[in-house]
Design a protein around this motif. Structure first.
Motif, PDB file in Angstrom:
ATOM      1  N   THR A 188       0.799  -1.224   0.000  1.00 38.14           N
ATOM      2  CA  THR A 188       0.000   0.000   0.000  1.00 38.14           C
ATOM      3  C   THR A 188       0.830   1.271   0.000  1.00 38.14           C
ATOM      4  N   CYS A 189       2.100   1.191   0.435  1.00 33.75           N
ATOM      5  CA  CYS A 189       2.896   2.413   0.561  1.00 33.75           C
ATOM      6  C   CYS A 189       4.376   2.079   0.455  1.00 33.75           C
ATOM      7  N   ILE A 212      -1.116  -2.381   7.050  1.00 35.15           N
ATOM      8  CA  ILE A 212      -0.473  -1.055   7.023  1.00 35.15           C
ATOM      9  C   ILE A 212      -1.055  -0.229   5.886  1.00 35.15           C
ATOM     10  N   ASN A 213      -1.455   0.995   6.202  1.00 34.49           N
ATOM     11  CA  ASN A 213      -1.990   1.913   5.193  1.00 34.49           C
ATOM     12  C   ASN A 213      -0.993   2.959   4.739  1.00 34.49           C
ATOM     13  N   CYS A 214      -0.052   3.342   5.612  1.00 29.03           N
ATOM     14  CA  CYS A 214       0.801   4.491   5.299  1.00 29.03           C
ATOM     15  C   CYS A 214       2.081   4.450   6.112  1.00 29.03           C
ATOM     16  N   MET A 215       3.111   5.125   5.596  1.00 33.00           N
ATOM     17  CA  MET A 215       4.408   5.214   6.267  1.00 33.00           C
ATOM     18  C   MET A 215       5.062   6.540   5.887  1.00 33.00           C
ATOM     19  N   CYS A 216       5.917   7.039   6.763  1.00 29.00           N
ATOM     20  CA  CYS A 216       6.781   8.161   6.395  1.00 29.00           C
ATOM     21  C   CYS A 216       8.063   8.091   7.212  1.00 29.00           C
ATOM     22  N   LEU A 217       9.119   8.621   6.642  1.00 24.92           N
ATOM     23  CA  LEU A 217      10.435   8.616   7.275  1.00 24.92           C
ATOM     24  C   LEU A 217      10.719   9.986   7.867  1.00 24.92           C
ATOM     25  N   HIS A 218      11.183   9.993   9.111  1.00 27.15           N
ATOM     26  CA  HIS A 218      11.571  11.240   9.770  1.00 27.15           C
ATOM     27  C   HIS A 218      12.724  11.886   8.991  1.00 27.15           C
TER      28      HIS A 218
END
Length: 312
Positions: free
Chosen positions: A83-84, A125-131
């Motif tokens: 999904t991401c 899991i629908n979404c992720m982002c990296l700091h």
């Protein structure tokens, strides 16, 4: 090698095609087949050489500067929908998540590229982002849980803004001051971030909760200068908020527009691209209510876009 000053704009969706566009005139100059799966997510690599797509059981990488229909690389071994996905700033690692409840980190430096690390969550899991510090991965899942995974210490914290309300998008602003998340009730949550020292984890302090949309919220995205926050929704709108006080700055909406699935800012934070279920992608000025340009050519819903005009 890719031109560091080039502009990459691609869209994908339910019609099993990825289209590459000249953003300045709306011309589609290349269409790549994406067989056997809709396109769930698109990302441009930091060096602008490839566009990666999240698909059913596969991640595919397409050469931006080739006319080939087929992907250059295919990542397999995943049992369900991906999904991401995204990349670290060097482009040496890729992260992905999906319906198998696994977050993966891929090492792209060797051939074949391999999954280097796994992190298991309790729901798809629908979404992720990296700091921006490249050391913390934020994950949102279908159960409404947000995981903050420290890649250095392997420690993780969990947040549950509202139980059993799916988190559809998470994003940290480039200044690393705020984390935003949106859910299926149209609510946007904002936390202030405090950087940890040494091995201490990053702490999140609740800042605000706003009813951003009256239907599903699908995407949240901070602008490159950290001054704006955009949210998109099943209500057919993309809303632009001031990051400083979360006041509504503009609502971008066409009467014909259906769900707005995705959005991306230009590097100067003055323009925003949107992807919609009405088969059209649009370019807007953040302060104007009508689109500057429309990108037409898909035959079904556009569920994702990727845009990069960063000068390196």
């Amino acid at each position: 090698m890719a031109d560091p000053n080039s502009i990459v704009f691609a869209t994908g969706g339910y019609d099993h095609f990825i289209k590459f566009w000249h953003p300045q005139d709306g011309v589609c100059y290349r269409t790549a087949q994406h067989p056997d799966s809709q396109v769930n997510s698109l990302e441009v690599t930091p060096d602008k050489r490839f566009v990666a797509s999240a698909a059913y059981q596969q991640i595919r990488m397409y050469d931006v500067h080739s006319s080939e229909q087929s992907p250059v690389y295919v990542f397999e071994g995943i049992t369900k929908n991906i999904t991401c996905l995204g990349f670290n700033s060097s482009g040496q690692c890729m992260f992905s998540g999906g319906e198998d409840k696994m977050a993966r980190i891929w090492d792209l430096r060797g051939r074949p590229q391999q999954c280097q690390r796994l992190f298991h969550v309790n729901s798809p899991i629908n979404c992720m982002c990296l700091h921006p510090n490249q050391g913390v991965l934020v994950i949102g899942d279908q159960s409404g849980t947000i995981y903050v995974w420290d890649l250095t210490t392997d420690h993780n914290e969990q947040l549950i803004p509202e139980a059993d309300v799916a988190v559809h998008s998470v994003h940290i602003d480039p200044d690393a001051a705020y984390l935003a998340a949106v859910n299926s009730k149209g609510v946007c949550y904002i936390w202030s971030l405090t950087s940890g020292t040494g091995t201490s984890p990053i702490t999140l302090i609740p800042r605000s909760k706003i009813s951003a949309h009256h239907k599903y919220a699908l995407k949240c995205c901070f602008s490159p200068d950290s001054s704006l926050l955009a949210t998109t929704s099943a209500d057919g709108s993309c809303k632009v908020w001031s990051a400083a006080d979360l006041s509504l700055r503009n609502t971008l909406k066409k009467s014909s527009e259906k769900w707005v699935w995705d959005c991306a800012f230009s590097c100067d934070s003055q323009y925003i691209f949107t992807a919609s279920s009405d088969h059209v992608a649009r370019l807007w000025h953040v302060d104007h209510p009508t689109p500057i340009r429309e990108y037409q050519g898909h035959s079904k819903a556009i569920t994702c876009l990727a845009y990069s005009d960063v000068q390196r």
